[in-house]
Motif scaffolding. Sequence first.
Motif, PDB file in Angstrom:
ATOM      1  N   SER A 421       0.828  -1.212   0.000  1.00 44.13           N
ATOM      2  CA  SER A 421       0.000   0.000   0.000  1.00 44.13           C
ATOM      3  C   SER A 421       0.860   1.258   0.000  1.00 44.13           C
ATOM      4  CB  SER A 421      -0.926   0.002   1.218  1.00 44.13           C
ATOM      5  OG  SER A 421      -1.878  -1.046   1.128  1.00 44.13           O
ATOM      6  N   THR A 422       2.010   1.213   0.652  1.00 42.11           N
ATOM      7  CA  THR A 422       2.909   2.363   0.626  1.00 42.11           C
ATOM      8  C   THR A 422       3.383   2.652  -0.787  1.00 42.11           C
ATOM      9  OG1 THR A 422       3.657   1.876   2.876  1.00 42.11           O
ATOM     10  CG2 THR A 422       5.085   3.263   1.520  1.00 42.11           C
ATOM     11  N   LEU A 423       3.723   1.605  -1.526  1.00 46.57           N
ATOM     12  CA  LEU A 423       4.158   1.791  -2.904  1.00 46.57           C
ATOM     13  C   LEU A 423       3.038   2.385  -3.748  1.00 46.57           C
ATOM     14  CD1 LEU A 423       6.285   1.404  -5.108  1.00 46.57           C
ATOM     15  CD2 LEU A 423       5.383  -0.918  -5.451  1.00 46.57           C
ATOM     16  N   ALA A 424       1.812   1.881  -3.565  1.00 46.64           N
ATOM     17  CA  ALA A 424       0.684   2.429  -4.321  1.00 46.64           C
ATOM     18  C   ALA A 424       0.493   3.906  -4.008  1.00 46.64           C
ATOM     19  CB  ALA A 424      -0.583   1.637  -4.005  1.00 46.64           C
ATOM     20  N   SER A 425       0.621   4.287  -2.741  1.00 47.88           N
ATOM     21  CA  SER A 425       0.467   5.689  -2.362  1.00 47.88           C
ATOM     22  C   SER A 425       1.578   6.551  -2.950  1.00 47.88           C
ATOM     23  CB  SER A 425       0.456   5.816  -0.836  1.00 47.88           C
ATOM     24  OG  SER A 425      -0.647   5.132  -0.276  1.00 47.88           O
ATOM     25  N   LEU A 426       2.781   6.019  -3.035  1.00 51.76           N
ATOM     26  CA  LEU A 426       3.876   6.769  -3.648  1.00 51.76           C
ATOM     27  C   LEU A 426       3.616   6.997  -5.130  1.00 51.76           C
ATOM     28  CD1 LEU A 426       6.893   4.995  -1.911  1.00 51.76           C
ATOM     29  CD2 LEU A 426       6.330   7.422  -1.700  1.00 51.76           C
ATOM     30  N   ARG A 455      -8.454  11.974 -14.979  1.00 50.28           N
ATOM     31  CA  ARG A 455      -7.960  11.694 -16.330  1.00 50.28           C
ATOM     32  C   ARG A 455      -6.503  11.219 -16.281  1.00 50.28           C
ATOM     33  NH1 ARG A 455     -12.630  12.338 -16.834  1.00 50.28           N
ATOM     34  NH2 ARG A 455     -13.760  13.331 -18.549  1.00 50.28           N
ATOM     35  N   CYS A 456      -5.838  11.436 -15.142  1.00 53.32           N
ATOM     36  CA  CYS A 456      -4.444  11.028 -14.992  1.00 53.32           C
ATOM     37  C   CYS A 456      -4.358   9.638 -14.367  1.00 53.32           C
ATOM     38  CB  CYS A 456      -3.696  12.033 -14.123  1.00 53.32           C
ATOM     39  SG  CYS A 456      -3.746  13.729 -14.719  1.00 53.32           S
ATOM     40  N   ARG A 457      -4.939   9.495 -13.209  1.00 56.40           N
ATOM     41  CA  ARG A 457      -4.877   8.208 -12.538  1.00 56.40           C
ATOM     42  C   ARG A 457      -6.036   8.090 -11.562  1.00 56.40           C
ATOM     43  NH1 ARG A 457      -5.385   9.882  -8.029  1.00 56.40           N
ATOM     44  NH2 ARG A 457      -3.826  10.893  -6.715  1.00 56.40           N
ATOM     45  N   VAL A 458      -6.430   6.861 -11.293  1.00 57.36           N
ATOM     46  CA  VAL A 458      -7.496   6.557 -10.340  1.00 57.36           C
ATOM     47  C   VAL A 458      -6.927   5.589  -9.314  1.00 57.36           C
ATOM     48  CG1 VAL A 458      -9.747   5.494  -9.987  1.00 57.36           C
ATOM     49  CG2 VAL A 458      -9.362   6.949 -11.979  1.00 57.36           C
ATOM     50  N   LEU A 459      -7.102   5.920  -8.041  1.00 54.47           N
ATOM     51  CA  LEU A 459      -6.665   5.058  -6.947  1.00 54.47           C
ATOM     52  C   LEU A 459      -7.890   4.593  -6.179  1.00 54.47           C
ATOM     53  CD1 LEU A 459      -4.625   3.864  -4.881  1.00 54.47           C
ATOM     54  CD2 LEU A 459      -4.636   6.118  -3.759  1.00 54.47           C
ATOM     55  N   ILE A 460      -8.052   3.280  -6.017  1.00 57.26           N
ATOM     56  CA  ILE A 460      -9.152   2.723  -5.229  1.00 57.26           C
ATOM     57  C   ILE A 460      -8.540   1.984  -4.042  1.00 57.26           C
ATOM     58  CG2 ILE A 460     -11.256   1.347  -5.244  1.00 57.26           C
ATOM     59  CD1 ILE A 460     -11.323   1.521  -8.209  1.00 57.26           C
ATOM     60  N   PRO A 461      -8.742   2.495  -2.825  1.00 58.87           N
ATOM     61  CA  PRO A 461      -8.189   1.805  -1.660  1.00 58.87           C
ATOM     62  C   PRO A 461      -9.094   0.665  -1.207  1.00 58.87           C
ATOM     63  CG  PRO A 461      -9.302   3.788  -0.967  1.00 58.87           C
ATOM     64  CD  PRO A 461      -9.401   3.749  -2.472  1.00 58.87           C
ATOM     65  N   GLN A 462      -8.644  -0.039  -0.210  1.00 61.17           N
ATOM     66  CA  GLN A 462      -9.427  -1.153   0.323  1.00 61.17           C
ATOM     67  C   GLN A 462     -10.738  -0.652   0.923  1.00 61.17           C
ATOM     68  OE1 GLN A 462      -7.292  -3.526   3.135  1.00 61.17           O
ATOM     69  NE2 GLN A 462      -9.075  -4.661   3.819  1.00 61.17           N
ATOM     70  N   GLU A 463     -10.697   0.451   1.629  1.00 60.28           N
ATOM     71  CA  GLU A 463     -11.899   1.023   2.221  1.00 60.28           C
ATOM     72  C   GLU A 463     -12.464   2.051   1.256  1.00 60.28           C
ATOM     73  OE1 GLU A 463     -10.777   2.558   5.958  1.00 60.28           O
ATOM     74  OE2 GLU A 463     -10.381   0.610   6.851  1.00 60.28           O
ATOM     75  N   ALA A 464     -13.308   1.588   0.347  1.00 61.25           N
ATOM     76  CA  ALA A 464     -13.909   2.476  -0.630  1.00 61.25           C
ATOM     77  C   ALA A 464     -15.096   3.185  -0.007  1.00 61.25           C
ATOM     78  CB  ALA A 464     -14.330   1.673  -1.861  1.00 61.25           C
ATOM     79  N   LEU A 538      -5.262  -0.415  -7.961  1.00 57.06           N
ATOM     80  CA  LEU A 538      -6.220  -1.134  -7.124  1.00 57.06           C
ATOM     81  C   LEU A 538      -5.471  -1.612  -5.881  1.00 57.06           C
ATOM     82  CD1 LEU A 538      -8.093  -3.287  -9.824  1.00 57.06           C
ATOM     83  CD2 LEU A 538      -8.564  -0.939  -9.068  1.00 57.06           C
ATOM     84  N   ASP A 539      -5.639  -0.885  -4.783  1.00 55.28           N
ATOM     85  CA  ASP A 539      -4.941  -1.224  -3.547  1.00 55.28           C
ATOM     86  C   ASP A 539      -5.850  -2.130  -2.711  1.00 55.28           C
ATOM     87  OD1 ASP A 539      -3.358  -1.389  -1.347  1.00 55.28           O
ATOM     88  OD2 ASP A 539      -3.542   0.721  -0.757  1.00 55.28           O
ATOM     89  N   GLU A 540      -5.802  -3.426  -3.003  1.00 60.52           N
ATOM     90  CA  GLU A 540      -6.685  -4.412  -2.377  1.00 60.52           C
ATOM     91  C   GLU A 540      -8.142  -3.967  -2.500  1.00 60.52           C
ATOM     92  OE1 GLU A 540      -5.578  -5.891   1.410  1.00 60.52           O
ATOM     93  OE2 GLU A 540      -3.441  -6.019   0.941  1.00 60.52           O
ATOM     94  N   ALA A 541      -8.474  -3.397  -3.644  1.00 59.52           N
ATOM     95  CA  ALA A 541      -9.804  -2.836  -3.863  1.00 59.52           C
ATOM     96  C   ALA A 541     -10.858  -3.897  -4.111  1.00 59.52           C
ATOM     97  CB  ALA A 541      -9.763  -1.869  -5.062  1.00 59.52           C
ATOM     98  N   VAL A 566      -2.002  -3.637  -9.463  1.00 57.95           N
ATOM     99  CA  VAL A 566      -2.881  -4.296  -8.503  1.00 57.95           C
ATOM    100  C   VAL A 566      -2.056  -4.711  -7.295  1.00 57.95           C
ATOM    101  CG1 VAL A 566      -4.465  -6.221  -8.080  1.00 57.95           C
ATOM    102  CG2 VAL A 566      -4.392  -5.130 -10.344  1.00 57.95           C
ATOM    103  N   CYS A 567      -2.333  -4.093  -6.139  1.00 51.85           N
ATOM    104  CA  CYS A 567      -1.762  -4.592  -4.884  1.00 51.85           C
ATOM    105  C   CYS A 567      -2.606  -5.795  -4.487  1.00 51.85           C
ATOM    106  CB  CYS A 567      -1.795  -3.511  -3.803  1.00 51.85           C
ATOM    107  SG  CYS A 567      -0.716  -2.123  -4.159  1.00 51.85           S
ATOM    108  N   ALA A 568      -2.065  -6.978  -4.688  1.00 56.97           N
ATOM    109  CA  ALA A 568      -2.870  -8.195  -4.684  1.00 56.97           C
ATOM    110  C   ALA A 568      -3.338  -8.548  -3.291  1.00 56.97           C
ATOM    111  CB  ALA A 568      -2.075  -9.343  -5.281  1.00 56.97           C
ATOM    112  N   HIS A 569      -4.615  -8.844  -3.199  1.00 59.07           N
ATOM    113  CA  HIS A 569      -5.185  -9.402  -1.977  1.00 59.07           C
ATOM    114  C   HIS A 569      -5.058 -10.914  -1.990  1.00 59.07           C
ATOM    115  CE1 HIS A 569      -7.809  -9.642   1.506  1.00 59.07           C
ATOM    116  NE2 HIS A 569      -8.561 -10.514   0.869  1.00 59.07           N
TER     117      HIS A 569
END
Length: 631
Positions: A421-426, A455-464, A538-541, A566-569
């Motif tokens: 998740s840290t890598l995804a946030s970076l 339009r640049c990027r979409v981040l979906i965390p585990q707690e949507a 997709l951070d464990e989304a 994909v940060c794999a769950h």
Amino acid sequence: MNRAAHGLLRSALRARRPEFARLAGWSLVQAVPALLSGWLVARAVDDGFLAGRSAEGLGWLALLACSVLLGAWGTRRATLQLAEVVEPFRDDLVTLVTTGTLQRSARLTGPPDTAGVARLTEQVEIARESYGAIVMFVQTFSVTAVSVLLGLVVLDPALLLFVLPPLAAGLALFLLALRAMAARQRAVVLADEAIAEQVGTVADGLRDVTACGAEDVVRVRVGARIDAAADAARALARLTAVRTAALGVGGWLPIVLILAGTPWLVHGGMTTGAILGALTYVSQSLQPALRGFVQGLGGSGLWLLVTLTRILEASTPTAAAPPPGPSLSPGAVPDGPQGPHSLRRGAAPVSRPGTSRRVGPLPMPAADPPGRTQPRDGRVELRGVTFGYARSAEPVVRDLDLVLAPGTHLAVVGPSGAGKSTLASLIAGVLEPRAGRIRLGGVPVRQLDRGRLSRCRVLIPQEAYVFAGTLRENLAYLEPTATESDLDAAVHAIGAQALVRRLGGYGATVDPAVLSAGERQLIALVRALLPPARLVLLDEATCHLDPAAEAVAERAFAGRPATLIVCAHRISSALRADLVLVMDGSHCRLGTHDRLMADCALYRDLIGHWDGQGDTERPADDRELTHRKAT
């Protein structure tokens, strides 16, 4: 609710009449100096010092000293008796708060509102202290005022003409302003609570606020709450000037009138000792008692009334619902032009899972500063990236070089706490590396155009998150121009048709409280699929979806011309990816599935706990990637 607070105070008074009677008795002892001081001073002057009998004058003053000692003993006993009045009142409030909290907990879903419970507990203590102060101030003033007036009558009834009218005028002025002061005090308390709630909510959703470029919106919103609190405090300060005026009229004007009327009083036969005794009554007894009454009732009294009202509002099961307005609850992070909080129907700050907050519409964010731009494509480039949550802590990511061509599908796997998740946030620009640079399409991620972030990027965390509104508003938030056919295509690609039918179609109103965690994730995934983002993270989304639904969702994003991380769950996500990044603390390995099976012991260890039959995991071991490091 003010009427209910008054009723609670009256019931407390009726229920403890014997305790109040004993307190009043000790207050009479406490008021002995107030009753005797002026008369004793008059006797000491007239019968002692002016008559040339200094010893007799000193004797009268010695009696005054004894009365002061008696009053001090009465004060001590009255203070001890006060506990028998205050502590049962506190117990009643604790019972009220506990009962109301249990009843709310039985009715509501989601995690408990621990902040609300703590706030109520603090308010109970404020009410307890304020109640004790008010009882003492009112009782002391009442007994002292009666004692002074009786003493003035004994000296000379004419003195009442100089004391009683200004005292009554000052009290009337203060009591008339008290209701308005209570309203201002309530506004101050509500404004302070709004700041605390807003700041707590922002702290809970800070990662998503930064991810969605909503810093300007949140800054404006929190600033508005702070400005409202400052305005309320200024309004209260302006009104408290009436309190000072009332004290001046009731406490100081009698002294001025007595001094100004001294020639008339002496001409009428009043003695010098009687005039000095009257000044003693007013300056040493009446004025301090009035000051304590006005400042106490205008301070502690207002706090008591306001806190009781807030306790009753929060503890009554049938308390009125908050004013209508959209609310935000778990299910999908709105990651669009205005960040996670700005909705066309109004918006709310990011809330904790299972909660729903109602607020009014948000202002539009200010224009982004120059220098932010759009990426050329979905190329992701990390050069020498190092990140740690503290300077003294071991870096979570160390000297990481990673380049992904546009359209690459990367799965990030590793044990829990490895830094996925840290890598995804970076990469999303939520966190800033300690060293190195991160670019998306040739643009530093911290300089992406936040006005067009989806339009640049979409981040979906585990707690949507899902907000209150129609299903169409939830799905099309990042792409407001999406047609119904666009919605149908995205819903079909994610596999959310059954959910749409169950909710009643796109026009149906969404109640976040009745949605499961998996249903909220489906809505978030459809929402993220609609805008043409260059990068999707997709951070464990999909952690609340079953393996088959997870596979459908990942294939939907992989089929788009965008880079997918994909940060794999589940480790099965690695089999669908072009490349796999294995994270093990600050050490990382990149490769294909076949290459890592041959070269990476940790990856083989993780894969070894998956049975390889379709997307079915062994429930004992493989629901999440929590396997320990390979030895």
